[in-house]
Design a protein around this motif. Structure first.
Motif, PDB file in Angstrom:
ATOM      1  N   MET A 204      36.756 -73.132  87.562  1.00  0.00           N
ATOM      2  CA  MET A 204      37.518 -73.549  88.727  1.00  0.00           C
ATOM      3  C   MET A 204      37.243 -72.573  89.853  1.00  0.00           C
ATOM      4  O   MET A 204      37.182 -71.366  89.638  1.00  0.00           O
ATOM      5  CB  MET A 204      39.023 -73.571  88.427  1.00  0.00           C
ATOM      6  CG  MET A 204      39.869 -74.067  89.590  1.00  0.00           C
ATOM      7  SD  MET A 204      41.645 -74.037  89.233  1.00  0.00           S
ATOM      8  CE  MET A 204      41.958 -72.261  89.247  1.00  0.00           C
ATOM      9  N   VAL A 205      37.045 -73.085  91.033  1.00  0.00           N
ATOM     10  CA  VAL A 205      36.769 -72.236  92.193  1.00  0.00           C
ATOM     11  C   VAL A 205      38.028 -72.172  93.047  1.00  0.00           C
ATOM     12  O   VAL A 205      38.444 -73.188  93.610  1.00  0.00           O
ATOM     13  CB  VAL A 205      35.598 -72.777  93.027  1.00  0.00           C
ATOM     14  CG1 VAL A 205      35.359 -71.897  94.253  1.00  0.00           C
ATOM     15  CG2 VAL A 205      34.339 -72.858  92.179  1.00  0.00           C
ATOM     16  N   PRO A 206      38.637 -70.999  93.175  1.00  0.00           N
ATOM     17  CA  PRO A 206      39.799 -70.881  94.055  1.00  0.00           C
ATOM     18  C   PRO A 206      39.365 -70.734  95.503  1.00  0.00           C
ATOM     19  O   PRO A 206      38.240 -70.311  95.781  1.00  0.00           O
ATOM     20  CB  PRO A 206      40.479 -69.601  93.560  1.00  0.00           C
ATOM     21  CG  PRO A 206      39.332 -68.757  93.090  1.00  0.00           C
ATOM     22  CD  PRO A 206      38.312 -69.717  92.512  1.00  0.00           C
ATOM     23  N   LEU A 207      40.223 -71.097  96.397  1.00  0.00           N
ATOM     24  CA  LEU A 207      40.023 -70.808  97.817  1.00  0.00           C
ATOM     25  C   LEU A 207      40.879 -69.593  98.129  1.00  0.00           C
ATOM     26  O   LEU A 207      42.106 -69.673  98.159  1.00  0.00           O
ATOM     27  CB  LEU A 207      40.449 -71.989  98.677  1.00  0.00           C
ATOM     28  CG  LEU A 207      40.475 -71.738 100.202  1.00  0.00           C
ATOM     29  CD1 LEU A 207      39.080 -71.385 100.711  1.00  0.00           C
ATOM     30  CD2 LEU A 207      41.036 -72.944 100.946  1.00  0.00           C
ATOM     31  N   ARG A 208      40.215 -68.465  98.339  1.00  0.00           N
ATOM     32  CA  ARG A 208      40.929 -67.231  98.686  1.00  0.00           C
ATOM     33  C   ARG A 208      40.869 -67.084 100.200  1.00  0.00           C
ATOM     34  O   ARG A 208      39.794 -66.897 100.770  1.00  0.00           O
ATOM     35  CB  ARG A 208      40.297 -66.038  97.969  1.00  0.00           C
ATOM     36  CG  ARG A 208      40.428 -66.102  96.461  1.00  0.00           C
ATOM     37  CD  ARG A 208      39.534 -65.100  95.765  1.00  0.00           C
ATOM     38  NE  ARG A 208      39.703 -63.759  96.320  1.00  0.00           N
ATOM     39  CZ  ARG A 208      38.769 -62.817  96.258  1.00  0.00           C
ATOM     40  NH1 ARG A 208      37.598 -63.069  95.697  1.00  0.00           N
ATOM     41  NH2 ARG A 208      38.994 -61.634  96.782  1.00  0.00           N
ATOM     42  N   TYR A 209      42.034 -67.190 100.824  1.00  0.00           N
ATOM     43  CA  TYR A 209      42.088 -67.341 102.277  1.00  0.00           C
ATOM     44  C   TYR A 209      42.925 -66.226 102.901  1.00  0.00           C
ATOM     45  O   TYR A 209      44.054 -65.955 102.465  1.00  0.00           O
ATOM     46  CB  TYR A 209      42.694 -68.698 102.632  1.00  0.00           C
ATOM     47  CG  TYR A 209      42.421 -69.143 104.049  1.00  0.00           C
ATOM     48  CD1 TYR A 209      41.149 -69.522 104.446  1.00  0.00           C
ATOM     49  CD2 TYR A 209      43.445 -69.177 104.991  1.00  0.00           C
ATOM     50  CE1 TYR A 209      40.885 -69.932 105.740  1.00  0.00           C
ATOM     51  CE2 TYR A 209      43.199 -69.594 106.295  1.00  0.00           C
ATOM     52  CZ  TYR A 209      41.917 -69.967 106.655  1.00  0.00           C
ATOM     53  OH  TYR A 209      41.671 -70.370 107.935  1.00  0.00           O
ATOM     54  N   ARG A 210      42.358 -65.588 103.917  1.00  0.00           N
ATOM     55  CA  ARG A 210      43.052 -64.504 104.607  1.00  0.00           C
ATOM     56  C   ARG A 210      43.919 -65.091 105.719  1.00  0.00           C
ATOM     57  O   ARG A 210      43.437 -65.761 106.634  1.00  0.00           O
ATOM     58  CB  ARG A 210      42.050 -63.518 105.191  1.00  0.00           C
ATOM     59  CG  ARG A 210      42.686 -62.247 105.773  1.00  0.00           C
ATOM     60  CD  ARG A 210      41.635 -61.294 106.303  1.00  0.00           C
ATOM     61  NE  ARG A 210      40.733 -60.830 105.260  1.00  0.00           N
ATOM     62  CZ  ARG A 210      39.491 -61.244 105.092  1.00  0.00           C
ATOM     63  NH1 ARG A 210      38.995 -62.167 105.908  1.00  0.00           N
ATOM     64  NH2 ARG A 210      38.732 -60.758 104.130  1.00  0.00           N
ATOM     65  N   TYR A 211      45.213 -64.862 105.624  1.00  0.00           N
ATOM     66  CA  TYR A 211      46.160 -65.361 106.626  1.00  0.00           C
ATOM     67  C   TYR A 211      46.933 -64.163 107.155  1.00  0.00           C
ATOM     68  O   TYR A 211      47.819 -63.637 106.475  1.00  0.00           O
ATOM     69  CB  TYR A 211      47.111 -66.382 106.011  1.00  0.00           C
ATOM     70  CG  TYR A 211      48.039 -67.042 107.014  1.00  0.00           C
ATOM     71  CD1 TYR A 211      47.562 -68.032 107.873  1.00  0.00           C
ATOM     72  CD2 TYR A 211      49.373 -66.662 107.112  1.00  0.00           C
ATOM     73  CE1 TYR A 211      48.399 -68.634 108.801  1.00  0.00           C
ATOM     74  CE2 TYR A 211      50.221 -67.260 108.033  1.00  0.00           C
ATOM     75  CZ  TYR A 211      49.728 -68.246 108.867  1.00  0.00           C
ATOM     76  OH  TYR A 211      50.561 -68.841 109.787  1.00  0.00           O
ATOM     77  N   GLY A 212      46.559 -63.709 108.355  1.00  0.00           N
ATOM     78  CA  GLY A 212      47.147 -62.472 108.870  1.00  0.00           C
ATOM     79  C   GLY A 212      46.699 -61.314 108.007  1.00  0.00           C
ATOM     80  O   GLY A 212      45.498 -61.113 107.772  1.00  0.00           O
ATOM     81  N   GLU A 213      47.654 -60.569 107.482  1.00  0.00           N
ATOM     82  CA  GLU A 213      47.334 -59.440 106.615  1.00  0.00           C
ATOM     83  C   GLU A 213      47.422 -59.814 105.144  1.00  0.00           C
ATOM     84  O   GLU A 213      47.230 -58.971 104.270  1.00  0.00           O
ATOM     85  CB  GLU A 213      48.287 -58.269 106.910  1.00  0.00           C
ATOM     86  CG  GLU A 213      48.155 -57.724 108.330  1.00  0.00           C
ATOM     87  CD  GLU A 213      49.080 -56.560 108.573  1.00  0.00           C
ATOM     88  OE1 GLU A 213      49.882 -56.242 107.662  1.00  0.00           O
ATOM     89  OE2 GLU A 213      49.006 -55.944 109.654  1.00  0.00           O
ATOM     90  N   ARG A 214      47.700 -61.077 104.857  1.00  0.00           N
ATOM     91  CA  ARG A 214      47.846 -61.532 103.476  1.00  0.00           C
ATOM     92  C   ARG A 214      46.583 -62.238 103.002  1.00  0.00           C
ATOM     93  O   ARG A 214      45.856 -62.833 103.784  1.00  0.00           O
ATOM     94  CB  ARG A 214      49.024 -62.501 103.340  1.00  0.00           C
ATOM     95  CG  ARG A 214      50.379 -61.901 103.665  1.00  0.00           C
ATOM     96  CD  ARG A 214      51.453 -62.982 103.592  1.00  0.00           C
ATOM     97  NE  ARG A 214      52.773 -62.455 103.908  1.00  0.00           N
ATOM     98  CZ  ARG A 214      53.610 -61.974 103.005  1.00  0.00           C
ATOM     99  NH1 ARG A 214      53.263 -61.979 101.727  1.00  0.00           N
ATOM    100  NH2 ARG A 214      54.795 -61.509 103.364  1.00  0.00           N
ATOM    101  N   GLU A 215      46.369 -62.175 101.694  1.00  0.00           N
ATOM    102  CA  GLU A 215      45.329 -62.979 101.066  1.00  0.00           C
ATOM    103  C   GLU A 215      46.009 -64.017 100.183  1.00  0.00           C
ATOM    104  O   GLU A 215      46.702 -63.675  99.228  1.00  0.00           O
ATOM    105  CB  GLU A 215      44.383 -62.122 100.225  1.00  0.00           C
ATOM    106  CG  GLU A 215      43.263 -62.942  99.587  1.00  0.00           C
ATOM    107  CD  GLU A 215      42.310 -62.112  98.756  1.00  0.00           C
ATOM    108  OE1 GLU A 215      42.008 -62.541  97.613  1.00  0.00           O
ATOM    109  OE2 GLU A 215      41.884 -61.045  99.229  1.00  0.00           O
TER     110      GLU A 215
END
Length: 260
Positions: A204-215
């Motif tokens: 499974m491929v996750p989408l790791r997304y940077r939102y502001g200072e959070r991942e």
């Protein structure tokens, strides 16, 4: 018509014998149909294209080539006949909030989306958000989501591999063109398969997304209509994103509760 049937049979890697058994006709008859020596009925064309899993749009093309009217209507999603479908889709999208979800057509043009999708579109170039918004282009374009995707090379391989399979299955030239376009975007080298197509993670491929200072981390599911008889309906896909870790779930839950 016969040439089209043969192309689809070869694309599905079936012999004339295998297809004739599945369609319950003689190999001789199928051979005559493919070479143009026999003109099949519209019912026979539908039966053969069903066995070949030909998409509804392309089934209509085979029927037209055989001199018959299309068997499957193509109704605009905005038409009155689609009211029930629109309402159902919007309920699904709204029910998935605060998690992102969208509806796309066969070329991955955005048709509907819930409010959660704003998490992905925030920071994207305005030009990429002008209708028709292409979901895959928005994902991998350097002015789109790409700069905020932490595992861009991995996600890019997943998207390109999926698009390559879809293009191969449907024989849609626009999908092949889109694959070529997206392959030219930067994002890291991907492992390739025997046909040159990118091979994604087999689990499974996750989408790791940077939102502001959070991942944030997501996994996605795709839903399609199970028994469509309309071309538009058959080509709709609902893409839903779910939190892949407790931190992402907690953050999105906080957004829902506090309104941030």
């Amino acid at each position: 018509m016969g040439e089209l049937l043969r192309e689809w049979r070869e694309r599905r890697r079936l012999s004339q014998l295998e297809l004739s058994i599945q369609a319950d006709i003689s190999t001789r008859h199928l051979s005559f149909v493919e070479t143009g020596r026999s003109r099949p009925s519209s019912e026979m064309i539908v039966r053969l294209t069903e066995q070949l899993d030909v998409p509804l749009r392309e089934r209509n093309q085979v029927l037209l080539a055989g001199g018959y009217a299309p068997a499957y209507p193509e109704t605009s999603l905005t038409a009155p006949e689609m009211t029930t479908v629109r309402e159902m889709v919007r309920r699904v999208l709204a029910g998935h909030e605060p998690y992102p979800a969208l509806v796309a057509d066969r070329h991955w043009n955005l048709m509907e989306a819930n409010t959660g999708i704003a998490l992905f579109t925030e920071g994207c170039a305005a030009g990429l958000l002008e209708p028709p918004v292409n979901v895959l282009r928005l994902s991998l374009h350097p002015d789109g989501m790409a700069p905020r995707i932490v595992n861009l090379a991995e996600w890019r391989a997943h998207i390109l591999g999926r698009l390559h399979r879809q293009a191969t299955t449907t024989a849609d030239p626009k999908l092949f063109e889109m694959h070529e376009e997206l392959s030219g975007y930067p994002g890291g080298e991907a492992t390739t398969g025997p046909g040159g197509e990118p091979v994604p993670n087999p689990i499974m491929v996750p989408l790791r997304y940077r939102y502001g200072e959070r991942e944030l981390s997501f996994f996605s599911t795709t839903a399609v209509f199970g028994t469509p008889l309309d071309v538009t309906l058959a080509e709709l896909a609902i893409e839903s994103f779910f939190p892949a870790d407790p931190e992402t779930a907690e953050f999105l839950g906080d957004r829902r509760v506090t309104g941030r």
